[in-house]
Design a protein around this motif. Sequence first.
Motif, PDB file in Angstrom:
ATOM      1  N   ALA A  31       0.835  -1.205   0.000  1.00 40.25           N
ATOM      2  CA  ALA A  31       0.000   0.000   0.000  1.00 40.25           C
ATOM      3  C   ALA A  31       0.871   1.257   0.000  1.00 40.25           C
ATOM      4  O   ALA A  31       0.544   2.249  -0.677  1.00 40.25           O
ATOM      5  CB  ALA A  31      -0.916  -0.007   1.221  1.00 40.25           C
ATOM      6  N   GLU A  32       1.978   1.217   0.738  1.00 37.75           N
ATOM      7  CA  GLU A  32       2.887   2.364   0.766  1.00 37.75           C
ATOM      8  C   GLU A  32       3.496   2.608  -0.612  1.00 37.75           C
ATOM      9  O   GLU A  32       3.619   3.758  -1.055  1.00 37.75           O
ATOM     10  CB  GLU A  32       4.001   2.112   1.788  1.00 37.75           C
ATOM     11  N   GLY A  37       3.302   5.723  -5.994  1.00 42.95           N
ATOM     12  CA  GLY A  37       3.366   5.493  -7.429  1.00 42.95           C
ATOM     13  C   GLY A  37       4.509   4.594  -7.865  1.00 42.95           C
ATOM     14  O   GLY A  37       4.906   4.589  -9.027  1.00 42.95           O
ATOM     15  N   LYS A  38       5.032   3.818  -6.921  1.00 46.59           N
ATOM     16  CA  LYS A  38       6.141   2.913  -7.241  1.00 46.59           C
ATOM     17  C   LYS A  38       5.614   1.537  -7.636  1.00 46.59           C
ATOM     18  O   LYS A  38       4.488   1.169  -7.323  1.00 46.59           O
ATOM     19  CB  LYS A  38       7.078   2.778  -6.045  1.00 46.59           C
TER      20      LYS A  38
END
Length: 503
Positions: A31-32, A37-38
């Motif tokens: 989620a992080e 956007g990674k």
Amino acid sequence: MKVLVGTLNSKFIHSSPAVAYLSAAAEKRAAELDSKGKKGFKIERAEFTINNSDDYIYNEIAAAGYDAVCFACYIWNIEKTLHVCENLKKAFPKMVIVLGGPEVSYDAEELLKAKPFVDVVIRGEGEKVLPDFLEALAAKNDKAVKNEATNDNIGCRIIDGGCVAPEDVPNALNKADDLKILYYETARGCPYNCSYCMSSIDKKIRAFPMERVKKELSKIIDAEPRQVKFLDRTFNWSAERSEEILSFIMENDNGTTNFHFEICAEILTEKLMKLIAGARKNLFRFEVGIQSTNPKTLEAVGRSANIDKVLDNTSKLVAAANCPVHVDLIAGLPYEDMESFKKSFNEVYGLGADELQLGFLKLLKGTVIRAEADKYGYVFDGKAPYQVIKNDFMGPDDMVRLKRIEHVLDDFYNKGGFNRGLAAVIASFKTAFDFYDCFAEFYFREGYQRSSHKKEDNYRILARFAKEETDCGENIKEALYNDLTERMNPEAVKRFDKKGWEI
């Protein structure tokens, strides 16, 4: 990238807290990454059992199209897990196979050499390092990953997770299903040094904050699972902390859930026992690992217990009569020959606990006693669960003899329903061990072990033994019939009456 985090439980009623923790930690990282956007990954969970066929497990995983599969490995599932993973690698050479857990943490180098289809082994606890690895894998960072099965540098394929701090363990609870046992922990590590136990490797207690424990217990109690089994290796290591947790459970009791704890009887306080005595009947269930009453044996395995206090406190816990008490003995410990074990058995059996588990020493990877195997002449099974075959104090015939006693002890004592009958027949013997030894010899000589038996047939078997091998005569039948009518439903009693006592 699609990732499976899974394991093979030993039974359907079991659930895996490891899978819950690891998948929660990985999902948080995913989620992080998404929020930044990674390139990330998607986590799916799966809990199979060792009773599922290899083909079923393989097909379920193969059909899902995973890029990586991560399995938690234990003594009960390692052989099946390796077989499934080998076939997955044959079918999907690019699939990354990651193994963790106690069965791969202590011989990672040897495993990777012997099983080239395994790409990575995570040693120790994985809540921090598994998300790191998956993030690197998703980003295809070869320097961080180095997951090629052909890589000769074995060390690059081993990730050390070490011991995770409580604040880094994610909040994760398995679904509180009535059909399953819900496993829960409030602390990791153990203050004791039992040489046969893997928990002794992590000697420092890492306790979760009490605020977190109470919040999680509230959710558990509201969900009303059938049973919650605490994984804390010695729940009462802190009298004050254990009192606070038990009081919280009692104050919020839902009337249906029961809670199971492993405790050290030697350090049970009068205050804690008084608290337990005031609990709802069957709210708590306690497991006491006595293992042996031989002081030399206990000293050899790092249990410097005051055995008189252990027996006295356990007896008080049993006498409270409001919570089931399970006690353990281990056959195959150092300096415990048959006479010594007989003494241990009689002293522990005399406590009158609800269950007495006669277990057999397992020389687990990473334990002190496995490293000391030559010192005591241990010969043990080379495959999991590494059970003892013989040592300098007991030969293979002794172990077989005790295995047979274990069989009848489980069927006739631990499963319940024979209180009056057992008391009547044991009175004909010098000790309880002498009875179980003689009964086991009769049971196996007559071939009863070769087929399963209905409960009512066990009453017939014990009656036949009493008639043919003791001076109980017909008196035993009255006691057994009272047991049967108390335990069995009316239809089963009618069937018994119609057939009679012949087996």
